[in-house]
Design a protein around this motif. Structure first.
Motif, PDB file in Angstrom:
ATOM      1  N   VAL A  33       0.844  -1.185   0.000  1.00 20.38           N
ATOM      2  CA  VAL A  33       0.000   0.000   0.000  1.00 20.38           C
ATOM      3  C   VAL A  33       0.883   1.240   0.000  1.00 20.38           C
ATOM      4  N   SER A  34       0.722   2.059  -1.007  1.00 21.95           N
ATOM      5  CA  SER A  34       1.555   3.249  -1.116  1.00 21.95           C
ATOM      6  C   SER A  34       0.926   4.387  -0.331  1.00 21.95           C
ATOM      7  N   SER A  35       1.701   5.294   0.114  1.00 22.58           N
ATOM      8  CA  SER A  35       1.212   6.448   0.846  1.00 22.58           C
ATOM      9  C   SER A  35       1.934   7.677   0.324  1.00 22.58           C
ATOM     10  N   PRO A  36       1.301   8.844   0.461  1.00 25.85           N
ATOM     11  CA  PRO A  36       1.949  10.059  -0.042  1.00 25.85           C
ATOM     12  C   PRO A  36       3.212  10.348   0.740  1.00 25.85           C
ATOM     13  N   PRO A  37       4.149  11.084   0.135  1.00 28.10           N
ATOM     14  CA  PRO A  37       5.388  11.430   0.852  1.00 28.10           C
ATOM     15  C   PRO A  37       5.068  12.126   2.171  1.00 28.10           C
ATOM     16  N   VAL A  38       5.798  11.763   3.188  1.00 27.91           N
ATOM     17  CA  VAL A  38       5.554  12.338   4.506  1.00 27.91           C
ATOM     18  C   VAL A  38       5.961  13.810   4.506  1.00 27.91           C
ATOM     19  N   LYS A  39       5.055  14.662   4.960  1.00 25.38           N
ATOM     20  CA  LYS A  39       5.344  16.084   5.075  1.00 25.38           C
ATOM     21  C   LYS A  39       5.318  16.436   6.562  1.00 25.38           C
ATOM     22  N   PRO A  40       6.466  16.598   7.177  1.00 26.77           N
ATOM     23  CA  PRO A  40       6.490  16.907   8.604  1.00 26.77           C
ATOM     24  C   PRO A  40       5.925  18.293   8.885  1.00 26.77           C
ATOM     25  N   LEU A  41       5.390  18.451  10.085  1.00 27.55           N
ATOM     26  CA  LEU A  41       4.866  19.743  10.498  1.00 27.55           C
ATOM     27  C   LEU A  41       6.017  20.705  10.779  1.00 27.55           C
ATOM     28  N   LEU A  42       5.830  21.942  10.406  1.00 32.76           N
ATOM     29  CA  LEU A  42       6.841  22.949  10.715  1.00 32.76           C
ATOM     30  C   LEU A  42       6.865  23.211  12.219  1.00 32.76           C
ATOM     31  N   ASP A  43       8.049  23.511  12.739  1.00 33.23           N
ATOM     32  CA  ASP A  43       8.148  23.872  14.149  1.00 33.23           C
ATOM     33  C   ASP A  43       7.333  25.124  14.437  1.00 33.23           C
ATOM     34  N   GLU A  44       7.378  26.060  13.515  1.00 34.63           N
ATOM     35  CA  GLU A  44       6.608  27.289  13.652  1.00 34.63           C
ATOM     36  C   GLU A  44       5.854  27.551  12.348  1.00 34.63           C
ATOM     37  N   PRO A  45       4.521  27.422  12.333  1.00 33.75           N
ATOM     38  CA  PRO A  45       3.748  27.712  11.114  1.00 33.75           C
ATOM     39  C   PRO A  45       3.990  29.148  10.660  1.00 33.75           C
ATOM     40  N   ARG A  46       3.934  29.357   9.340  1.00 37.57           N
ATOM     41  CA  ARG A  46       4.229  30.672   8.767  1.00 37.57           C
ATOM     42  C   ARG A  46       2.978  31.305   8.165  1.00 37.57           C
ATOM     43  N   LEU A  47       2.773  32.553   8.474  1.00 37.88           N
ATOM     44  CA  LEU A  47       1.705  33.328   7.849  1.00 37.88           C
ATOM     45  C   LEU A  47       2.224  33.829   6.512  1.00 37.88           C
ATOM     46  N   THR A  48       1.590  33.407   5.415  1.00 41.52           N
ATOM     47  CA  THR A  48       2.103  33.769   4.098  1.00 41.52           C
ATOM     48  C   THR A  48       1.232  34.786   3.362  1.00 41.52           C
ATOM     49  N   ALA A  49      -0.020  34.954   3.784  1.00 33.96           N
ATOM     50  CA  ALA A  49      -0.883  35.945   3.133  1.00 33.96           C
ATOM     51  C   ALA A  49      -2.094  36.209   4.003  1.00 33.96           C
ATOM     52  N   ALA A  50      -2.697  37.370   3.825  1.00 36.33           N
ATOM     53  CA  ALA A  50      -3.949  37.720   4.500  1.00 36.33           C
ATOM     54  C   ALA A  50      -4.875  38.335   3.464  1.00 36.33           C
ATOM     55  N   ILE A  51      -6.086  37.836   3.388  1.00 35.38           N
ATOM     56  CA  ILE A  51      -7.035  38.263   2.355  1.00 35.38           C
ATOM     57  C   ILE A  51      -8.188  39.009   3.012  1.00 35.38           C
ATOM     58  N   ASP A  52      -8.447  40.211   2.571  1.00 34.21           N
ATOM     59  CA  ASP A  52      -9.590  40.982   3.052  1.00 34.21           C
ATOM     60  C   ASP A  52     -10.797  40.608   2.202  1.00 34.21           C
ATOM     61  N   THR A  53     -11.781  39.931   2.823  1.00 31.38           N
ATOM     62  CA  THR A  53     -12.929  39.420   2.055  1.00 31.38           C
ATOM     63  C   THR A  53     -14.057  40.433   1.951  1.00 31.38           C
ATOM     64  N   GLY A  54     -14.080  41.434   2.845  1.00 31.97           N
ATOM     65  CA  GLY A  54     -15.115  42.450   2.761  1.00 31.97           C
ATOM     66  C   GLY A  54     -16.399  42.108   3.486  1.00 31.97           C
ATOM     67  N   TYR A  55     -16.486  40.936   4.116  1.00 33.96           N
ATOM     68  CA  TYR A  55     -17.691  40.574   4.861  1.00 33.96           C
ATOM     69  C   TYR A  55     -17.644  41.176   6.268  1.00 33.96           C
ATOM     70  N   LYS A  56     -18.813  41.404   6.842  1.00 34.40           N
ATOM     71  CA  LYS A  56     -18.872  41.800   8.244  1.00 34.40           C
ATOM     72  C   LYS A  56     -18.552  40.599   9.119  1.00 34.40           C
ATOM     73  N   TYR A  57     -19.130  39.446   8.741  1.00 36.68           N
ATOM     74  CA  TYR A  57     -18.821  38.187   9.420  1.00 36.68           C
ATOM     75  C   TYR A  57     -18.520  37.131   8.353  1.00 36.68           C
ATOM     76  N   LEU A  58     -17.379  36.489   8.470  1.00 33.22           N
ATOM     77  CA  LEU A  58     -16.961  35.478   7.491  1.00 33.22           C
ATOM     78  C   LEU A  58     -17.235  34.087   8.052  1.00 33.22           C
ATOM     79  N   HIS A  59     -17.866  33.207   7.245  1.00 34.74           N
ATOM     80  CA  HIS A  59     -18.263  31.897   7.728  1.00 34.74           C
ATOM     81  C   HIS A  59     -17.478  30.745   7.106  1.00 34.74           C
TER      82      HIS A  59
END
Length: 546
Positions: free
Chosen positions: A278-304
């Motif tokens: 049984v094959s499995s996808p290549p293991v992708k380890p978790l980063l020690d510190e997740p990185r914020l790469t972008a922020a998107i302004d959606t324009g909603y008052k409340y985003l769901h």
């Protein structure tokens, strides 16, 4: 002689012959006193296994068939048999590679355990699943064939006495086909049941061998797992249909409608891949510190909700009737309003790249293709809540009953209901509320429920509940949205505690993702395992790379 004195003389160390024994080396099969244990372990050429004497395992060495007074404590690799010391030095085994019987026993035992594990966790469950599928189809027989009979009755009432004979003939045909259908399924069940019985016996025998420690049985064991990896043939029966036509008294028999023949096809059984294959996808380890790469302004008052269309485009919905497609630079690419003007409860992108949304007020599930909205499902007695698209391009929908007291998950293929998941094996409700939903890579169905993540397998059987990490000392665990990645990890937004929980596919907690979230609500993961997080109040989508 005093019996205590006699016992003390007998139970002495095999090395020094003077001190009382306390330990036993299972590897060398000798008894040791406390002083001699260290001396014995100093020989690093052998992997010793020293245990307290009372916990020792008694090995049942087989007697040599050629030298009655000797035990087989060696193994001839060329002849593939246990042999004694005399056999080793004989001309019969001259030049043959020899190994210690205990090392061979360990290898064989591992092989036996692997076979047992595969039978118990992979092969036998597939047989159980097949048997359950056949039982489900059998359970539907009365309903399906009852509908055919009802159609025949309705046509008979319209045509009255002139078609009584034809009605009776059609019922007879239906019954005959039903009997053949049921007979075919029963035969298929018997074949599967027989194989399951054989598997149970094999598993029982393997457990007995593992428990007994009989060298002769273990060393001569031959695996039969490959014989059962090819599943029995699966019978596909296409039930007949009855087509009704307008009444013509001169041609009653023809106009009554013809019953299609019962179609019974037997497909070759699937072959289950071995655990190693049984094959499995290549293991992708978790980063020690997740990185914020972008922020998107959606324009909603409340985003769901957020749902990834691609690596740099995401569909969003919030507190109004408009659904927006945005890129990473917050540029609006497309906006579509709901058909009814109601706020969508949830959105999902299908495998074809189309958008699906739920409308609880209208009790509908809608598909947007080429900017055209089509209502594909209209419910009665239930409100659709949250939706996801599966690997097989089905839709999984969480829903709430009209009286707000019941929750369930329903699978749809196009507009046809294929599966309903509501209760566990004891008839208890699986869900106390059902929020967002996601399908894992192993086809488990993951739901964010009140104070818990509830995960069932593809058949709807409960696998586990995750109720938060024990170290949580803040507000109660409150999962809202849920998503999964290419490694079958489960990610859920803990709304009250402003963080994301990451679990493995078996519900074991891995770690939190913090990043100064403000009320994280919606989640989705793109094909590169970038995580999109919808903050409820700030209405911004942040991307975390895992």
């Amino acid at each position: 002689m005093n019996p205590f004195r006699r016992a003390q003389i007998i139970l002495l160390c095999d090395l020094c012959k003077t001190a009382h024994l306390q330990s036993h080396c299972e590897r060398c099969d000798i008894n040791l006193c406390q002083t001699c244990v260290g001396k014995h372990l100093s020989d690093s050429s052998i992997r010793h296994k020293v245990v307290l004497y009372k916990y020792r395992k008694s090995l049942n060495y087989s007697k040599c068939p050629h030298h009655a007074d000797e035990l087989c404590k060696h193994y001839c690799e060329k002849c593939d048999i246990p042999v004694c010391s005399t056999c080793v030095s004989s001309s019969k085994h001259e030049g043959h590679d020899m190994s210690d019987i205990l090392e061979k026993l360990s290898t064989k035992t591992e092989s036996l355990q692997k076979d047992l594990d595969e039978l118990e966790t992979r092969i036998y469950p597939r047989y159980e699943e097949m048997a359950s599928d056949v039982q489900t189809e059998k359970a539907q027989l009365e309903t399906n064939y009852g509908e055919l009979t009802t159609i025949a009755d309705q046509q008979g009432e319209i045509l009255h006495r002139e078609i009584t004979a034809i009605v009776n003939q059609r019922k007879s045909d239906i019954q005959e086909m039903k009997n053949k259908h049921l007979s075919t399924l029963n035969k298929n069940t018997d074949e599967i049941t027989q194989k399951m019985a054989e598997l149970k016996q094999i598993m029982s025998d393997l457990k007995s061998i593992l428990k007994s420690n009989y060298v002769s049985l273990t060393s001569t064991y031959k695996s039969r797992n490959s014989e059962y990896r090819t599943l029995p043939p699966k019978v596909r029966v296409t039930a007949p249909s009855l087509s009704a036509q307008k009444i013509n008294k001169d041609q009653l028999n023809e106009m009554f409608g013809s019953l299609s023949p019962l179609s019974i096809n037997t497909e070759h059984g699937d072959t289950i891949k071995s655990a190693e294959a049984v094959s499995s996808p290549p293991v992708k380890p978790l980063l020690d510190e997740p990185r914020l790469t972008a922020a998107i302004d959606t324009g909603y008052k409340y985003l769901h909700s957020v749902s990834c269309l691609s690596e740099d485009q995401v569909w969003t919905c919030g507190n109004n009737k408009t659904m927006k497609l945005l890129n990473l630079q917050s540029e609006l690419l497309t906006s579509i309003q709901t058909k009814s003007g109601n706020r969508p409860e949830d959105i999902a992108v299908t495998r074809d790249g189309d958008l699906v949304y739920t409308d609880p007020i209208n009790k509908t599930i809608n598909l947007i293709k080429n900017k055209q909205i089509q209502t594909v499902i209209t419910l009665q007695g239930w409100y659709p809540l949250y939706v996801c698209s599966t690997a097989s391009d089905d839709l999984l929908v969480t829903m709430n009953s009209d009286d707000r007291k019941q929750y369930k998950v329903v699978r749809y293929s196009s507009s046809t209901e294929k599966q309903s998941i509501q209760f566990d094996d004891q008839g208890r409700p699986l869900y106390s509320s059902a929020y967002y939903i996601s399908e894992n890579k192993n086809l488990d169905i993951c739901v964010a429920d009140t104070r818990a993540v509830v995960v069932v397998n593809q058949s709807g059987k409960l696998r586990f509940r995750y109720t938060g990490h024990p170290s949580n000392t803040e507000l109660s665990f409150n999962p809202i949205d849920i998503t999964t990645d290419s490694q079958s990890r489960i990610l859920t937004a803990d709304y009250d505690n402003d963080r994301i929980h990451i679990l493995d596919q078996d519900g074991q907690f891995l770690r939190y993702i913090h990043c100064d979230f403000e009320l994280p609500w919606g989640l989705c993961v793109d094909i590169r395992d970038n995580l999109f997080v919808a903050e409820h109040v700030t209405a911004k989508v942040k991307i975390q790379y895992l």
